[in-house]
Design a protein around this motif. Sequence first.
Motif, mmCIF file in Angstrom:
data_model
loop_
_atom_site.group_PDB
_atom_site.id
_atom_site.type_symbol
_atom_site.label_atom_id
_atom_site.label_comp_id
_atom_site.label_asym_id
_atom_site.label_seq_id
_atom_site.Cartn_x
_atom_site.Cartn_y
_atom_site.Cartn_z
ATOM 1 N N ASP A 229 77.501 -53.757 28.516
ATOM 2 C CA ASP A 229 77.206 -52.276 27.945
ATOM 3 C C ASP A 229 75.950 -51.830 28.712
ATOM 4 O O ASP A 229 74.864 -52.093 28.449
ATOM 5 N N ALA B 25 74.470 -49.141 28.812
ATOM 6 C CA ALA B 25 73.373 -48.303 28.199
ATOM 7 C C ALA B 25 72.522 -49.078 27.407
ATOM 8 O O ALA B 25 71.580 -48.685 27.024
ATOM 9 N N SER C 169 83.084 -48.753 35.299
ATOM 10 C CA SER C 169 83.376 -47.421 34.778
ATOM 11 C C SER C 169 83.093 -45.948 35.462
ATOM 12 O O SER C 169 81.859 -46.254 35.757
ATOM 13 N N PRO C 170 83.771 -45.144 35.427
ATOM 14 C CA PRO C 170 83.338 -43.782 36.084
ATOM 15 C C PRO C 170 81.864 -43.144 35.732
ATOM 16 O O PRO C 170 81.208 -42.625 36.225
ATOM 17 N N ASP C 171 81.961 -43.356 34.366
ATOM 18 C CA ASP C 171 80.777 -42.706 33.583
ATOM 19 C C ASP C 171 79.441 -43.447 33.614
ATOM 20 O O ASP C 171 78.322 -43.282 32.929
ATOM 21 N N VAL C 172 79.435 -44.817 34.353
ATOM 22 C CA VAL C 172 78.186 -45.550 34.455
ATOM 23 C C VAL C 172 77.534 -45.065 35.650
ATOM 24 O O VAL C 172 77.929 -44.671 36.589
ATOM 25 N N ASP C 173 75.983 -44.869 35.360
ATOM 26 C CA ASP C 173 75.238 -44.505 36.230
ATOM 27 C C ASP C 173 75.086 -45.401 37.445
ATOM 28 O O ASP C 173 74.967 -46.769 37.305
ATOM 29 N N SER C 174 75.222 -45.041 38.743
ATOM 30 C CA SER C 174 75.252 -46.036 39.904
ATOM 31 C C SER C 174 74.238 -46.756 40.008
ATOM 32 O O SER C 174 74.077 -47.886 40.465
ATOM 33 N N SER D 96 80.543 -50.827 31.560
ATOM 34 C CA SER D 96 80.923 -49.905 30.781
ATOM 35 C C SER D 96 79.684 -49.054 30.343
ATOM 36 O O SER D 96 78.494 -49.557 30.325
#
Length: 323
Positions: free
Chosen positions: A225, A227, A262-267, A323
């Motif tokens: 995770d 975040a 996941s596409p919403d994870v900050d690069s 994610s």
Amino acid sequence: MASLPGVPDPEGRVLHGFEHNEDAVILRTPPAGMALVQTVDVLSPLGNNPRLFGQVAAANALSDVYAVGGVPWSAMNIAAFPAQDVPLEVFAEILAGGLEKIVEAGAVLAGGHTLEDAEIKYGLSVTGYVDPGAVASNAGLRPGDALVLTKPLGTGVLATAIKAQWNGSGKAEADLYRWATHLNANAAEVLRAMNLKAATDITGFGLGGHLLEMARGSRVVVEIDTASLPFIDNVEAFASDGLIPAGSYANRRHCSCRTFVSPDVDSLRATLVFDAQTSGGLVLAVPQERVEEALERLAALGEPGWLVGHVLPLRDGPQLLLS
């Protein structure tokens, strides 16, 4: 090494040692019924303080013993030094710093080996012991386990900022030494007390690289995770300025074919998952119903803990999910 003041050995573990220039050290054996843990690790300097560098290098080497649930017993110095270019007092400070961490770990210094080289390098060969029926392994993850991290991430980025003398690198150096000199002894105590079956220490391959090793060894999928990941102060700011070590990018590339982001994870965060750490924390695999117990045990010993991921059953596709 003979010049180091007061090399302690209160239990008399060293029967014949380096003080008489013996060809080899002779040690008392660890407690009966225990298995040996042996490891070696060597580093190049991270900053400009030789004593603290010695502490970091020693803590980093000792960490491998803690990661399997072991207890350090003895250590031997391994050092390379450009004697013609750097004062011997610097070398003495490095060894003194290493000795401080060996003593803090409850081990004894039992000698070592030095050589002349163009670059300073220092580390330890460490012998420890562990209950052979209670070893924490890379292959011990089970679906449903939660992953608890015991140090924040970012020492690779901080070391890069220090070398670049970036704005704020003074605080970065203090923060790096604060975390990288801290032993994982208390985390290992929790590991043993809870009889946990899997753990690893986070070092050169970064959090992502080491967890992928565990996923492959255990035949499971690990989800991080992003975040919830803890970072040392200013790490994300330094990273956004481009102060990411080459080793971190190499880690991410090496793991990319077995990693799903996941596409919403900050690069940037995805890259920092693979930041090449020095003397990082442990990741403890804890059954989900015992997570609060693990965090409470860590807190009681003055240790932080962060829930950073969990373990899923094996399935087709990547074994590391961000994610």
